[in-house]
Design an enzyme around this catalytic site. Structure first.
Site, PDB file in Angstrom:
ATOM      1  N   CYS A 156      49.479  54.095  32.709  1.00 21.67           N
ATOM      2  CA  CYS A 156      48.722  55.081  31.915  1.00 21.67           C
ATOM      3  C   CYS A 156      47.989  56.050  32.843  1.00 21.67           C
ATOM      4  O   CYS A 156      47.920  57.246  32.573  1.00 21.67           O
ATOM      5  CB  CYS A 156      47.702  54.388  31.013  1.00 21.67           C
ATOM      6  SG  CYS A 156      48.421  53.307  29.770  1.00 21.67           S
ATOM      7  N   CYS A 196      45.325  50.132  32.382  1.00 22.54           N
ATOM      8  CA  CYS A 196      46.784  50.269  32.470  1.00 22.54           C
ATOM      9  C   CYS A 196      47.172  51.212  33.619  1.00 22.54           C
ATOM     10  O   CYS A 196      46.893  52.405  33.556  1.00 22.54           O
ATOM     11  CB  CYS A 196      47.280  50.794  31.114  1.00 22.54           C
ATOM     12  SG  CYS A 196      48.948  51.445  31.102  1.00 22.54           S
TER      13      CYS A 196
END
Length: 101
Positions: free
Chosen positions: A34, A31
């Site tokens: 993230c 991600c």
């Protein structure tokens, strides 16, 4: 204080029984957003000894992700006394993450 990797085994002790507020970062290695939030969360862990900071890898801990109904990542969850008191989805600047606390 450093970031704690939270999993099914240590969740109860580290999060539910914590005497400090807990900031949880639900993330995954694939991600992009993230990876943007991760260093900010690490900084907060070092700068704020009054809170506990944990990271939960949703790929490795699907039960915890399901328990918190995580649909998008990153999701930041603030818990106090074993209860969710705040949460935010998506990458945020440090000021907004601190405001959750």
């Amino acid at each position: 204080m450093s970031v704690i990797n939270i999993n099914q085994k240590n969740f109860h002790e580290e999060v539910l029984e914590s005497h400090k507020p807990v900031l949880l970062d639900f993330w995954a290695s694939w991600c992009g957003p993230c990876r943007m939030v991760s260093p900010i969360v690490d900084e907060i862990a070092v700068e704020r000894p009054d809170i506990k900071v944990g990271k939960i890898n949703v790929d490795e801990q699907p039960e915890l992700a399901a328990q918190f109904r995580i649909m998008s990542i990153p999701t930041l969850v603030v818990m106090k006394d074993g209860k969710v008191v705040n949460q935010a989805v998506g990458a945020r600047p440090k000021s907004q993450i601190l405001a959750l606390l």
